[in-house]
Motif scaffolding. Sequence first.
Motif, mmCIF file in Angstrom:
data_model
loop_
_atom_site.group_PDB
_atom_site.id
_atom_site.type_symbol
_atom_site.label_atom_id
_atom_site.label_comp_id
_atom_site.label_asym_id
_atom_site.label_seq_id
_atom_site.Cartn_x
_atom_site.Cartn_y
_atom_site.Cartn_z
ATOM 1 N N CYS A 50 -17.028 10.302 10.135
ATOM 2 C CA CYS A 50 -16.577 9.267 9.250
ATOM 3 C C CYS A 50 -18.086 8.641 8.544
ATOM 4 O O CYS A 50 -19.048 8.651 9.323
ATOM 5 C CB CYS A 50 -16.000 7.882 9.857
ATOM 6 N N GLY A 51 -17.886 8.416 7.230
ATOM 7 C CA GLY A 51 -19.026 7.963 6.544
ATOM 8 C C GLY A 51 -18.626 7.579 4.985
ATOM 9 O O GLY A 51 -17.557 6.993 4.839
ATOM 10 N N GLY A 52 -19.577 7.503 4.206
ATOM 11 C CA GLY A 52 -19.225 7.002 2.981
ATOM 12 C C GLY A 52 -19.655 7.754 1.864
ATOM 13 O O GLY A 52 -20.572 8.846 2.061
ATOM 14 N N CYS A 53 -19.026 7.715 0.714
ATOM 15 C CA CYS A 53 -19.493 8.411 -0.646
ATOM 16 C C CYS A 53 -19.970 7.447 -1.561
ATOM 17 O O CYS A 53 -20.752 6.583 -1.420
ATOM 18 C CB CYS A 53 -18.520 9.458 -0.972
ATOM 19 N N CYS A 54 -19.612 7.652 -2.589
ATOM 20 C CA CYS A 54 -19.942 7.128 -3.986
ATOM 21 C C CYS A 54 -20.028 5.296 -3.738
ATOM 22 O O CYS A 54 -18.887 4.777 -3.310
ATOM 23 C CB CYS A 54 -19.203 7.096 -5.397
ATOM 24 N N GLY A 55 -20.957 4.595 -3.835
ATOM 25 C CA GLY A 55 -21.133 3.080 -4.007
ATOM 26 C C GLY A 55 -21.369 2.551 -2.717
ATOM 27 O O GLY A 55 -21.533 1.239 -2.418
ATOM 28 N N THR A 56 -21.290 3.530 -1.582
ATOM 29 C CA THR A 56 -21.509 2.991 -0.057
ATOM 30 C C THR A 56 -23.127 3.158 0.119
ATOM 31 O O THR A 56 -23.813 4.078 -0.603
ATOM 32 C CB THR A 56 -20.916 4.073 1.038
ATOM 33 N N THR A 57 -23.652 2.210 0.902
ATOM 34 C CA THR A 57 -24.938 2.104 1.274
ATOM 35 C C THR A 57 -25.292 2.052 2.615
ATOM 36 O O THR A 57 -24.316 2.126 3.643
ATOM 37 C CB THR A 57 -25.411 0.915 0.642
ATOM 38 N N PRO A 58 -26.664 2.102 3.253
ATOM 39 C CA PRO A 58 -26.902 1.996 4.643
ATOM 40 C C PRO A 58 -25.943 0.613 5.247
ATOM 41 O O PRO A 58 -25.700 0.724 6.410
ATOM 42 C CB PRO A 58 -28.235 1.758 4.866
ATOM 43 N N GLU A 59 -25.882 -0.379 4.412
ATOM 44 C CA GLU A 59 -25.118 -1.555 4.859
ATOM 45 C C GLU A 59 -23.530 -1.271 5.264
ATOM 46 O O GLU A 59 -23.159 -1.639 6.170
ATOM 47 C CB GLU A 59 -25.146 -2.712 3.811
ATOM 48 N N TYR A 60 -22.969 -0.316 4.463
ATOM 49 C CA TYR A 60 -21.608 0.145 4.775
ATOM 50 C C TYR A 60 -21.635 0.945 5.956
ATOM 51 O O TYR A 60 -20.566 0.703 6.897
ATOM 52 C CB TYR A 60 -20.999 0.725 3.437
ATOM 53 N N ILE A 61 -22.715 1.757 6.371
ATOM 54 C CA ILE A 61 -22.625 2.747 7.367
ATOM 55 C C ILE A 61 -23.090 1.836 8.764
ATOM 56 O O ILE A 61 -22.257 1.854 9.743
ATOM 57 C CB ILE A 61 -23.702 3.775 7.193
ATOM 58 N N ALA A 62 -23.599 0.604 8.498
ATOM 59 C CA ALA A 62 -24.108 0.172 9.640
ATOM 60 C C ALA A 62 -22.684 -0.773 9.909
ATOM 61 O O ALA A 62 -22.319 -0.980 11.213
ATOM 62 C CB ALA A 62 -25.097 -1.077 9.453
ATOM 63 N N ALA A 63 -22.022 -1.102 8.978
ATOM 64 C CA ALA A 63 -20.747 -2.141 9.075
ATOM 65 C C ALA A 63 -19.602 -1.080 10.076
ATOM 66 O O ALA A 63 -18.830 -1.559 10.800
ATOM 67 C CB ALA A 63 -20.079 -2.581 7.993
ATOM 68 N N LEU A 64 -19.823 0.173 9.416
ATOM 69 C CA LEU A 64 -18.887 1.199 10.099
ATOM 70 C C LEU A 64 -19.185 1.485 11.555
ATOM 71 O O LEU A 64 -18.254 1.618 12.431
ATOM 72 C CB LEU A 64 -18.794 2.428 9.189
ATOM 73 N N ARG A 65 -20.471 1.682 11.905
ATOM 74 C CA ARG A 65 -20.922 1.959 13.078
ATOM 75 C C ARG A 65 -20.465 0.972 14.068
ATOM 76 O O ARG A 65 -19.935 1.004 15.052
ATOM 77 C CB ARG A 65 -22.371 2.034 13.024
ATOM 78 N N ALA A 66 -20.720 -0.306 13.590
ATOM 79 C CA ALA A 66 -20.155 -1.459 14.603
ATOM 80 C C ALA A 66 -18.683 -1.602 14.602
ATOM 81 O O ALA A 66 -18.102 -1.734 15.780
ATOM 82 C CB ALA A 66 -20.564 -2.953 13.640
#
Length: 808
Positions: free
Chosen positions: A268-284
């Motif tokens: 899982c991860g992100g594509c257009c419009g996502t940033t490291p902030e999104y990935i950190a939130a998803l990791r949590a």
Amino acid sequence: MDFTSFLKNNIVMLDGGMGSLLQARGLAAGEAPERWNLTRPGDILAVQRAYFDAGSNLVIANTFGANPLRFSEEELSRIIPAAVAIARQAAAESLGSQEKFVALDVGPCGQLLAPYGTLGFEEAVRLFSRAVALGAAAGVDCIFIETMNDSYETKAALLAAKETCDLPVIVSNAYGEDGKLMTGASPEAMVAMLEGMGAAAVGVNCSLGPDALAPVVRRYLSAASVPVLLKPNAGLPRVEDGRTVYDVTPDAFAASVSELVREGVRLCGGCCGTTPEYIAALRAGIAGIQPVPVEPKDTTVVSSYTHALTFGKRPLVIGERINPTGKKRFRQALAERDMGYLLFEGIRQQEAGADILDVNVGAPGIDEPALLEESVREIQAVLDLPLCIDTSDPAAMERAMRLYNGKPLVNSVNGKPESLEAVLPLVAKYGGVVIGLTLDENGIPPTAQGRLAVARRILEAAQRYGIPRKNVIFDTLTMTVSAASDAAAVTLDSLEGVRRELGCHTSLGVSNISFGLPARDRVNAAFFTLALARGLSAGIINPLSESMMGALRAYCALSGLDESCLDYVAWSQAHPLTAGAEAAKPAAAGHAAAAGEEPVSALRRAIERGLTRDAARLAAEALQTREPLSLISEEVIPALNDVGEGFEKGRIFLPQLMMAAEAAGSACAEIKAALKGGKTASRSAFVLATVQGDIHDIGKNIVRLLLENYGFAVNDLGKDVPPETVAEAVVRLHAPLCGLSALMTTTVPAMEETIRLLRQRAPWCRIVVGGAVLTEEYARAIGADAYGRDAMATVRYAEQVEAELSAG
């Protein structure tokens, strides 16, 4: 730990978007992000290090558009190694303690493959192979094929990766709001093809936000026996204070994706419009979630470029008529390479209810490998049924399987060592469901137990090649009952034994049973019914035979497979019982015309079916009695309207729409010749372009094809077109319409700049925009007059504008 081992037991955190972050760092409109690997490596390093710091396990190198169509060999050979080195450096410098891996990013090449476009399948394979070779040599851990919206290009990329390196390959496709790829493939069709070819993981990225993609992801989870990935956008884009923003926050994004991880998503991860902030939130968000084990799905599935077909839900019909055995006219068509005859046989069988089409072109004096390849290519361009590749020639089998757009049924392998050694490696490489014939070097065993013994040996050999049980079905061989009174009983006992003892599905060439007997259809129908009752999964039959199809419908009604007998009633009403009814006879030559049709009505049907050669021939015949322009207004345009309406309502898919447009074009070429070179375009000028910096012109080319056949005077400026060039063309032609296309978020600013210039230079022009990264709201925000959701929507808008101009 290598990536394959990590994937087996863990949830893999992917990275997020790249383009919008580079734009924030100064990436200019139309500038290639991949060149920053050479000119601004520090910016790429900072973004990728931030993703590793946010918790990503797998970061994708900045190589999305790095292919030989966009960059010279000299530049490409520097860009890809530099990208991999930057990602490796980011992993080394990251403060995160998690396992870290680097993938080569492989995006679409930007062109539609033949027959719908100009890029050949093998040329596409070569393009992708070059990028993969450079990435593998640079030391990536895996290959990440992403954002593919065409099943055929996806196959070319996966085949290139598998043939070029031995690294695990992850494949992700971009789906529309209808749950299909641009060219019509369902999630189940993609899973069947990609899993069969050996993808390490499959899934979904881009196009939509996590909630909108959730139904597609759940269909992947239901179908796939390999890990499933999800890399959605941060919702839909909009313009706010002059900036592009997305409507899903990091916390909402993480909540939605985490729920799908609980259901079984493993990457899982992100594509257009996502940033490291999104990935950190998803990791949590996924912290504490245990990976859901990947369970093998014990389903036998074949597929075409649009849909998958599962054995066992109901008896399947494999149409037998594309086969020269006992067919003098068919052998003549093969000798003359008359593809129209084969296509029409396929169309008739599809309309009669065939689920799969058997394709056999083996005949004396025929170059079978070349002709089978051509036949498969032509048939899959017009029909969306899965195909059964039927040949005893391994060279012909490989050429057909290689270019087949889906997961084929393969007929066949047998128990002879030379057959096992020739056929099973092809099935393992290209994917497919193979039919095992229960014979070996000693011939056909006379008993059911003898045939089951051969089946067991074939199954054991298949599993040694890594082919699972579900991808082998068995034909227990129908022998002629007039030559041996126990022939039917042995075949049926063998069939039942395969189902009961081996747990495999079955097929039979049913009509062999009646050879040498009168009124063969009666015997065939009775044997077919007996076989169905003993567990036959698929019958290779003549679907034009009312006796055979009637037996099938009756069996389904009697066995509880037809709720309330609705299918049986509908079929019986369409096929009323008549005295002495026997098998339907083949149509006479003149492939597109059914009995009693006039040439003009046949022309319309040929266009609707996408029969290019027939459409040209029938147009030429019709011109003997009709005015040229009346053919366009009364035949060509109504045919396109019918097909367009079917596309808009989801009854047909983009390849069929394009083939109809090609057929209309072939008819129009005849009409133009009759007009002594005069143009048939009688409507407004329409300027088309893919904006600066974007080489992806698939959508634009589709729009052009349709507009031309609707009579618009299209001026196609191509791809990577500067704003000034677009404005000059619109002003020069005083064109009332302009269409702009963009696939990537990094090229939307170039689209907006082009619109601004058009407003200054050509205020009269209506502008319609399209592309995977756009929405109607976003299109309005950057100044466009309309958003073309698909090619037909653009045609409808053009017609609306022309009507308004005429009325005004």
